[in-house]
Design an enzyme around this catalytic site. Structure first.
Site, PDB file in Angstrom:
ATOM      1  N   SER A 154      48.523  38.856  41.149  1.00 20.88           N
ATOM      2  CA  SER A 154      48.579  37.479  41.668  1.00 20.88           C
ATOM      3  C   SER A 154      49.950  36.846  41.314  1.00 20.88           C
ATOM      4  O   SER A 154      50.487  37.375  40.527  1.00 20.88           O
ATOM      5  CB  SER A 154      47.448  36.803  40.899  1.00 20.88           C
ATOM      6  OG  SER A 154      47.772  35.231  41.033  1.00 20.88           O
ATOM      7  N   TYR A 195      43.885  34.763  32.330  1.00 21.09           N
ATOM      8  CA  TYR A 195      43.935  35.211  33.749  1.00 21.09           C
ATOM      9  C   TYR A 195      45.242  35.679  33.915  1.00 21.09           C
ATOM     10  O   TYR A 195      45.579  36.839  34.639  1.00 21.09           O
ATOM     11  CB  TYR A 195      43.023  34.404  34.638  1.00 21.09           C
ATOM     12  CG  TYR A 195      43.443  34.924  35.954  1.00 21.09           C
ATOM     13  CD1 TYR A 195      42.844  35.700  36.475  1.00 21.09           C
ATOM     14  CD2 TYR A 195      44.415  34.041  36.876  1.00 21.09           C
ATOM     15  CE1 TYR A 195      42.840  36.233  37.985  1.00 21.09           C
ATOM     16  CE2 TYR A 195      44.587  34.622  38.152  1.00 21.09           C
ATOM     17  CZ  TYR A 195      43.696  35.570  38.620  1.00 21.09           C
ATOM     18  OH  TYR A 195      43.789  35.926  40.035  1.00 21.09           O
TER      19      TYR A 195
HETATM   20  N1  NDP Z   1      41.693  33.569  45.591  1.00 23.17           N
HETATM   21  C1  NDP Z   1      43.002  33.494  45.047  1.00 23.17           C
HETATM   22  O1  NDP Z   1      43.503  32.278  45.122  1.00 23.17           O
HETATM   23  C2  NDP Z   1      43.371  34.622  44.534  1.00 23.17           C
HETATM   24  C3  NDP Z   1      42.921  35.702  44.383  1.00 23.17           C
HETATM   25  N2  NDP Z   1      43.563  37.071  43.626  1.00 23.17           N
HETATM   26  C4  NDP Z   1      42.861  38.196  43.278  1.00 23.17           C
HETATM   27  O2  NDP Z   1      42.206  38.632  44.230  1.00 23.17           O
HETATM   28  C5  NDP Z   1      41.054  39.519  44.002  1.00 23.17           C
HETATM   29  C6  NDP Z   1      39.824  39.146  44.932  1.00 23.17           C
HETATM   30  O3  NDP Z   1      39.482  37.677  44.336  1.00 23.17           O
HETATM   31  P1  NDP Z   1      38.826  36.879  45.440  1.00 23.17           P
HETATM   32  O4  NDP Z   1      38.494  37.254  46.765  1.00 23.17           O
HETATM   33  O5  NDP Z   1      39.595  35.331  45.306  1.00 23.17           O
HETATM   34  O6  NDP Z   1      37.518  36.207  44.669  1.00 23.17           O
HETATM   35  P2  NDP Z   1      35.782  36.378  44.954  1.00 23.17           P
HETATM   36  O7  NDP Z   1      35.444  36.024  43.664  1.00 23.17           O
HETATM   37  O8  NDP Z   1      35.564  35.993  46.492  1.00 23.17           O
HETATM   38  O9  NDP Z   1      35.867  38.060  44.871  1.00 23.17           O
HETATM   39  C7  NDP Z   1      35.651  38.830  43.699  1.00 23.17           C
HETATM   40  C8  NDP Z   1      35.058  40.104  44.034  1.00 23.17           C
HETATM   41  O10 NDP Z   1      35.164  40.692  42.789  1.00 23.17           O
HETATM   42  C9  NDP Z   1      33.837  41.237  42.336  1.00 23.17           C
HETATM   43  N3  NDP Z   1      33.534  41.141  41.041  1.00 23.17           N
HETATM   44  C10 NDP Z   1      33.580  40.220  40.384  1.00 23.17           C
HETATM   45  N4  NDP Z   1      33.186  40.632  38.936  1.00 23.17           N
HETATM   46  C11 NDP Z   1      32.941  41.903  39.151  1.00 23.17           C
HETATM   47  C12 NDP Z   1      32.528  43.021  38.300  1.00 23.17           C
HETATM   48  N5  NDP Z   1      32.324  42.718  36.744  1.00 23.17           N
HETATM   49  N6  NDP Z   1      32.243  44.219  38.673  1.00 23.17           N
HETATM   50  C13 NDP Z   1      32.542  44.603  40.006  1.00 23.17           C
HETATM   51  N7  NDP Z   1      32.951  43.441  40.883  1.00 23.17           N
HETATM   52  C14 NDP Z   1      33.004  42.496  40.421  1.00 23.17           C
HETATM   53  C15 NDP Z   1      32.932  40.219  43.128  1.00 23.17           C
HETATM   54  O11 NDP Z   1      31.755  40.717  43.569  1.00 23.17           O
HETATM   55  P3  NDP Z   1      30.272  40.557  42.673  1.00 23.17           P
HETATM   56  O12 NDP Z   1      30.192  38.984  42.236  1.00 23.17           O
HETATM   57  O13 NDP Z   1      29.147  40.793  43.717  1.00 23.17           O
HETATM   58  O14 NDP Z   1      30.318  41.689  41.574  1.00 23.17           O
HETATM   59  C16 NDP Z   1      33.611  39.865  44.242  1.00 23.17           C
HETATM   60  O15 NDP Z   1      33.273  40.842  45.210  1.00 23.17           O
HETATM   61  C17 NDP Z   1      40.982  39.405  42.618  1.00 23.17           C
HETATM   62  O16 NDP Z   1      41.455  40.383  41.638  1.00 23.17           O
HETATM   63  C18 NDP Z   1      41.850  37.932  42.086  1.00 23.17           C
HETATM   64  O17 NDP Z   1      42.267  37.692  40.828  1.00 23.17           O
HETATM   65  C19 NDP Z   1      44.977  36.745  43.192  1.00 23.17           C
HETATM   66  C20 NDP Z   1      45.673  35.591  43.593  1.00 23.17           C
HETATM   67  C21 NDP Z   1      45.081  34.382  44.438  1.00 23.17           C
HETATM   68  N1  LIG Z   2      42.793  33.193  41.576  1.00 20.76           N
HETATM   69  C1  LIG Z   2      43.869  32.360  41.417  1.00 20.76           C
HETATM   70  C2  LIG Z   2      43.649  31.537  40.395  1.00 20.76           C
HETATM   71  O1  LIG Z   2      42.953  31.386  39.359  1.00 20.76           O
HETATM   72  C3  LIG Z   2      45.146  32.823  41.463  1.00 20.76           C
HETATM   73  O2  LIG Z   2      45.231  34.108  41.171  1.00 20.76           O
HETATM   74  O3  LIG Z   2      46.200  32.204  41.583  1.00 20.76           O
END
Ligand code: NDP
Ligand SMILES: N[C@@H](C=O)C(=O)O
Length: 270
Positions: free
Chosen positions: A145, A158
């Protein structure tokens, strides 16, 4: 769209495939002909997504329900990586954030976040690279990120887990140098997803639309970066020279830390 057997790119494991960025990865990879293993905790969602991918793209799509903040969940995915020789791509995408100061963050949230964002990503990277290096083929994609670049007040844990992903993944790139195995680090900025609800403490709505990307654009840019052979892909970073400057600067800083003499400003021994 169906793909002939000879053009099959293999199987992609996508963690966190039940929503957000991971769900779009699953869709785009299925469109490219990958069979899928969809990993997350919410089984019903995964089953629906798998059925949809099978129906629309004619690929195989398995569901692997696992809590990756727990050792047994991570072990189940690592086992699939080491047993299934068709796996050619791992997208380490599952992750969550808590937009709270440290003292307001409950201990189990902290340990789960480190367990998922750091420990699971590390162990699954290890399992993937062990299998890929043996076959001299395969691609590992780790989702970091932009929040990992610098201290981010209000999200101390985070941001730090993502700083780990940044350094860890780039270190792995050194380990696969000279092989046909690829490691890509993807650094999204702010992306519309349920992740913001999970994080709490902040809302996407007040953010100007101009700084928030769709999951589709984020994943399409990440895959374009992969196709172009990028090692680090930052979908929202327009000035990619700044990334190279940053890498150059931190590399030089690392080298200059190795000096047996205390710096003159400390006046040690004078
Ligand atoms: N959205 C943003 O602004 C940004 C996101 N990211 C990163 O992108 C990635 C995806 O996030 P994003 O799509 O935004 O978020 P979402 O919350 O939409 O997706 C997160 C996914 O991770 C799964 N997950 C969460 N906890 C667990 C667990 N304990 N075991 C297995 N699976 C798990 C969830 O599924 P379930 O709950 O069914 O387990 C879900 O499918 C992350 O690594 C996030 O840090 C990076 C930068 C920016
Ligand atoms: N998921 C967003 C903030 O929590 C990010 O990665 O910037």
């Amino acid at each position: 769209m169906t793909h002939s057997h000879s053009t099959k790119p293999g199987t992609a494991i996508v963690t966190g495939a039940s929503s957000g960025i991971g769900k779009v990865y699953a869709d785009r990879l299925a469109a490219r002909g990958y069979d899928l293993v969809l990993v997350a905790r919410r089984e019903e969602r995964l089953k629906d997504i798998a059925a949809d991918l099978r129906q629309r793209y004619g690929v195989n799509a398995d569901v692997l329900v696992a809590d990756l903040s727990r050792p047994d969940g991570t072990a189940a995915v690592a086992d699939r990586l080491s047993r299934d020789a068709s796996v050619s791509l791992l997208v380490n995408n599952a992750g969550f954030s808590a937009l709270k100061p440290l003292t307001n963050t409950p201990d189990p949230v902290i340990t789960d976040m480190i367990g998922l964002n750091v420990t699971a990503l590390t162990l699954l990277s290890k399992a993937a690279l062990a299998a890929f290096k043996q076959r001299n083929a395969g691609t590992l994609v780790n989702i970091g990120s932009g929040a990992g670049f610098a201290p981010y007040p209000g999200i101390p844990v985070y941001g730090s887990t993502k700083a780990y992903v940044y350094l860890f993944t780039q270190s792995l790139q050194g380990e696969v140098e000279g092989t046909a195995v690829r490691v890509q680090l993807v650094l999204p900025g702010a992306v519309v997803s349920e992740g913001w609800d999970v994080a709490g403490g902040a809302d996407l709505d007040p953010l100007p639309e101009s700084i928030v990307m769709t999951t589709e654009d984020c994943v399409d840019a990440a895959l374009a970066g992969l196709d172009q052979g990028e090692r680090v892909t930052a979908p929202s970073l327009h000035d990619d020279a700044s990334l190279r400057d940053y890498e150059g600067l931190t590399g030089r800083l690392l080298q200059s830390m190795f000096d047996g003499r205390p710096a003159a400003r400390y006046r040690v021994g004078s």
